[in-house]
Design a protein around this motif. Sequence first.
Motif, mmCIF file in Angstrom:
data_model
loop_
_atom_site.group_PDB
_atom_site.id
_atom_site.type_symbol
_atom_site.label_atom_id
_atom_site.label_comp_id
_atom_site.label_asym_id
_atom_site.label_seq_id
_atom_site.Cartn_x
_atom_site.Cartn_y
_atom_site.Cartn_z
ATOM 1 N N HIS A 1 0.848 -1.124 -0.123
ATOM 2 C CA HIS A 1 -0.057 0.192 0.134
ATOM 3 C C HIS A 1 0.814 1.281 -0.161
ATOM 4 O O HIS A 1 0.617 2.149 -0.552
ATOM 5 C CB HIS A 1 -1.107 -0.014 1.400
ATOM 6 C CG HIS A 1 -2.046 -0.821 1.183
ATOM 7 N ND1 HIS A 1 -3.240 -0.821 0.337
ATOM 8 C CD2 HIS A 1 -2.425 -2.172 1.780
ATOM 9 C CE1 HIS A 1 -3.912 -1.553 0.265
ATOM 10 N NE2 HIS A 1 -3.756 -2.460 1.367
ATOM 11 N N LEU A 2 1.971 1.055 0.839
ATOM 12 C CA LEU A 2 2.795 2.421 0.835
ATOM 13 C C LEU A 2 3.376 2.743 -0.696
ATOM 14 O O LEU A 2 3.466 3.677 -1.261
ATOM 15 C CB LEU A 2 4.035 2.211 1.993
ATOM 16 C CG LEU A 2 3.559 2.300 3.240
ATOM 17 C CD1 LEU A 2 4.698 2.157 4.199
ATOM 18 C CD2 LEU A 2 3.175 3.660 3.593
ATOM 19 N N ASP A 3 4.062 1.636 -1.420
ATOM 20 C CA ASP A 3 4.383 1.664 -2.590
ATOM 21 C C ASP A 3 3.195 2.036 -3.745
ATOM 22 O O ASP A 3 3.721 3.125 -4.364
ATOM 23 C CB ASP A 3 5.056 0.188 -3.224
ATOM 24 C CG ASP A 3 6.244 -0.216 -2.418
ATOM 25 O OD1 ASP A 3 7.058 0.758 -2.098
ATOM 26 O OD2 ASP A 3 6.545 -1.545 -2.226
ATOM 27 N N ALA A 4 2.218 1.509 -3.383
ATOM 28 C CA ALA A 4 1.108 2.011 -4.442
ATOM 29 C C ALA A 4 0.715 3.633 -4.311
ATOM 30 O O ALA A 4 0.573 4.378 -5.142
ATOM 31 C CB ALA A 4 -0.103 1.173 -4.015
ATOM 32 N N ALA A 5 0.685 3.876 -2.980
ATOM 33 C CA ALA A 5 0.557 5.356 -2.701
ATOM 34 C C ALA A 5 1.704 6.399 -3.010
ATOM 35 O O ALA A 5 1.421 7.345 -3.520
ATOM 36 C CB ALA A 5 0.439 5.558 -1.116
ATOM 37 N N SER A 6 2.994 5.733 -3.021
ATOM 38 C CA SER A 6 3.957 6.843 -3.721
ATOM 39 C C SER A 6 3.688 6.925 -5.213
ATOM 40 O O SER A 6 4.340 7.717 -5.640
ATOM 41 C CB SER A 6 5.169 6.194 -3.278
ATOM 42 O OG SER A 6 5.487 5.807 -1.752
ATOM 43 N N ASN A 7 3.221 5.817 -5.711
ATOM 44 C CA ASN A 7 3.087 5.873 -7.246
ATOM 45 C C ASN A 7 1.706 6.549 -7.597
ATOM 46 O O ASN A 7 1.397 6.581 -8.897
ATOM 47 C CB ASN A 7 3.057 4.495 -7.931
ATOM 48 C CG ASN A 7 4.496 3.945 -7.714
ATOM 49 O OD1 ASN A 7 5.429 4.459 -7.688
ATOM 50 N ND2 ASN A 7 4.292 2.437 -7.456
ATOM 51 N N GLY A 8 1.048 7.126 -6.455
ATOM 52 C CA GLY A 8 -0.257 7.905 -6.972
ATOM 53 C C GLY A 8 -1.320 7.312 -6.750
ATOM 54 O O GLY A 8 -2.557 7.738 -7.086
ATOM 55 N N ASP A 9 -1.581 6.003 -6.271
ATOM 56 C CA ASP A 9 -2.720 5.350 -6.058
ATOM 57 C C ASP A 9 -3.431 6.103 -4.720
ATOM 58 O O ASP A 9 -3.119 5.842 -3.640
ATOM 59 C CB ASP A 9 -2.622 3.887 -5.702
ATOM 60 C CG ASP A 9 -3.678 2.822 -5.758
ATOM 61 O OD1 ASP A 9 -4.794 3.621 -5.659
ATOM 62 O OD2 ASP A 9 -3.631 1.891 -5.791
ATOM 63 N N SER B 1 -6.593 5.110 -3.676
ATOM 64 C CA SER B 1 -7.477 4.201 -2.944
ATOM 65 C C SER B 1 -6.214 3.553 -1.694
ATOM 66 O O SER B 1 -6.415 3.278 -0.604
ATOM 67 C CB SER B 1 -7.869 3.046 -3.601
ATOM 68 O OG SER B 1 -6.684 2.333 -4.402
ATOM 69 N N SER B 2 -5.085 3.410 -2.111
ATOM 70 C CA SER B 2 -4.038 2.938 -1.210
ATOM 71 C C SER B 2 -3.633 3.880 -0.168
ATOM 72 O O SER B 2 -3.594 3.859 0.963
ATOM 73 C CB SER B 2 -2.948 2.440 -1.768
ATOM 74 O OG SER B 2 -3.115 1.330 -2.755
ATOM 75 N N ALA B 3 -3.328 5.272 -0.634
ATOM 76 C CA ALA B 3 -3.342 6.161 0.300
ATOM 77 C C ALA B 3 -4.408 6.554 1.363
ATOM 78 O O ALA B 3 -4.063 6.697 2.424
ATOM 79 C CB ALA B 3 -3.164 7.596 -0.586
ATOM 80 N N GLY B 4 -5.566 6.106 0.815
ATOM 81 C CA GLY B 4 -6.705 6.259 1.723
ATOM 82 C C GLY B 4 -6.704 5.141 2.701
ATOM 83 O O GLY B 4 -7.142 5.135 4.049
ATOM 84 N N THR B 5 -6.358 4.047 2.303
ATOM 85 C CA THR B 5 -6.425 2.617 3.033
ATOM 86 C C THR B 5 -5.226 3.234 4.285
ATOM 87 O O THR B 5 -5.417 2.539 5.566
ATOM 88 C CB THR B 5 -5.878 1.535 2.339
ATOM 89 O OG1 THR B 5 -6.842 1.144 1.407
ATOM 90 C CG2 THR B 5 -5.811 0.315 3.356
ATOM 91 N N ILE B 6 -4.124 3.619 3.883
ATOM 92 C CA ILE B 6 -3.098 4.015 4.959
ATOM 93 C C ILE B 6 -3.390 4.972 5.929
ATOM 94 O O ILE B 6 -3.303 4.786 7.062
ATOM 95 C CB ILE B 6 -1.785 4.613 4.072
ATOM 96 C CG1 ILE B 6 -1.258 3.029 3.162
ATOM 97 C CG2 ILE B 6 -0.888 4.931 5.090
ATOM 98 C CD1 ILE B 6 -0.682 1.984 4.176
ATOM 99 N N SER B 7 -4.377 5.890 5.483
ATOM 100 C CA SER B 7 -4.980 6.881 6.323
ATOM 101 C C SER B 7 -5.718 6.277 7.449
ATOM 102 O O SER B 7 -5.929 6.717 8.525
ATOM 103 C CB SER B 7 -5.351 8.162 5.774
ATOM 104 O OG SER B 7 -4.335 8.646 4.757
ATOM 105 N N GLN B 8 -6.655 5.401 6.978
ATOM 106 C CA GLN B 8 -7.594 4.756 7.726
ATOM 107 C C GLN B 8 -6.698 3.646 8.813
ATOM 108 O O GLN B 8 -7.326 3.613 9.831
ATOM 109 C CB GLN B 8 -8.746 3.879 6.759
ATOM 110 C CG GLN B 8 -9.450 4.636 6.026
ATOM 111 C CD GLN B 8 -10.551 3.989 5.254
ATOM 112 O OE1 GLN B 8 -10.280 2.434 5.263
ATOM 113 N NE2 GLN B 8 -11.235 4.706 4.381
ATOM 114 N N LEU B 9 -5.875 3.176 8.247
ATOM 115 C CA LEU B 9 -4.940 2.490 9.186
ATOM 116 C C LEU B 9 -4.331 3.069 10.278
ATOM 117 O O LEU B 9 -4.475 2.495 11.464
ATOM 118 C CB LEU B 9 -4.061 1.581 8.351
ATOM 119 C CG LEU B 9 -3.043 0.658 9.126
ATOM 120 C CD1 LEU B 9 -3.740 -0.714 9.834
ATOM 121 C CD2 LEU B 9 -1.930 0.084 8.231
#
Length: 285
Positions: free
Chosen positions: A74-82, A84-92
């Motif tokens: 999820h962190l790698d995907a958020a770094s690439n602009g995803d 949904s992954s950024a939202g998942t990390i924030s909720q976590l």
Amino acid sequence: MPRFLQPIKSTQHRVAAIALYRALLSRCFSAPLTDDERLPLRNAIRNKFRRNRRLSSAYLLGLSFKAGYETLDHLDAASNGDTSSAGTISQLIARLPRTLTRTLQPHILPQPQSLAKERLACLPPERAVLNVRPYAQTSGPRHVPILASANGVPFLRITKPQPPALSRMLRQRLETKQRLFDMKVMLANWWLPMAQREDEWDTWINMRAKRLIDGDDGGVKWVDAVRFSERENQEAYERDQVKERATTRKMQRIVDLETELALNEGQTVIRGRKRRPIKVIKPMP
């Protein structure tokens, strides 16, 4: 990994855990997170790895690695602009308990340097054991000291454990005795034969030249200097022996007086170990 081998002692396990730990921490800084989210996530990773460092269950280790790799994805995907992954990390991060997100406090071991220096410091003359013993009165049971010897160095055994200052004194005294002995051996087995050879060489050179090469030396030879050093070494050894005998007599007098006072106070004096006493002195009825 063999079942009998603990995971913490397995090289493969340690390499995989350290690699995952470093990857998660590095992604915390590269992921598009706010400062309020980055610090709690970093603390949670560090606290979680610290809690699981002694984990030995294969099932729990599998769940921990799975959660770590999913978070890393999820962190790698958020770094690439995803998004949904950024939202998942924030909720976590929002659901993390406070016990995981708190900052680790550095574990500082106590440094009893002042106490160690105080115990290593030499006692002033008015508090030295040989000057204050025997005690005329004691607040509790009288502890009669024991006269002991450390390779010929006498000392009074009073308390356990042995004070660092006493250990230092014994070590210094033994080093001095060993240094005198080593010098005696060197003078007798190395320097004396070498000096004799030098004198033989000078005699041979003067005989061949039929004159004194170095002028009038007054009959002084190389051996004389070694003999002088041997006398100095022997005198230092004798002075050391005289000092130790005087100290031993003084210590024995303290032990005798302390024993007499303890018997007068109605105490039983035990020599040797309590379970295997060498001698038991009981007060007179």
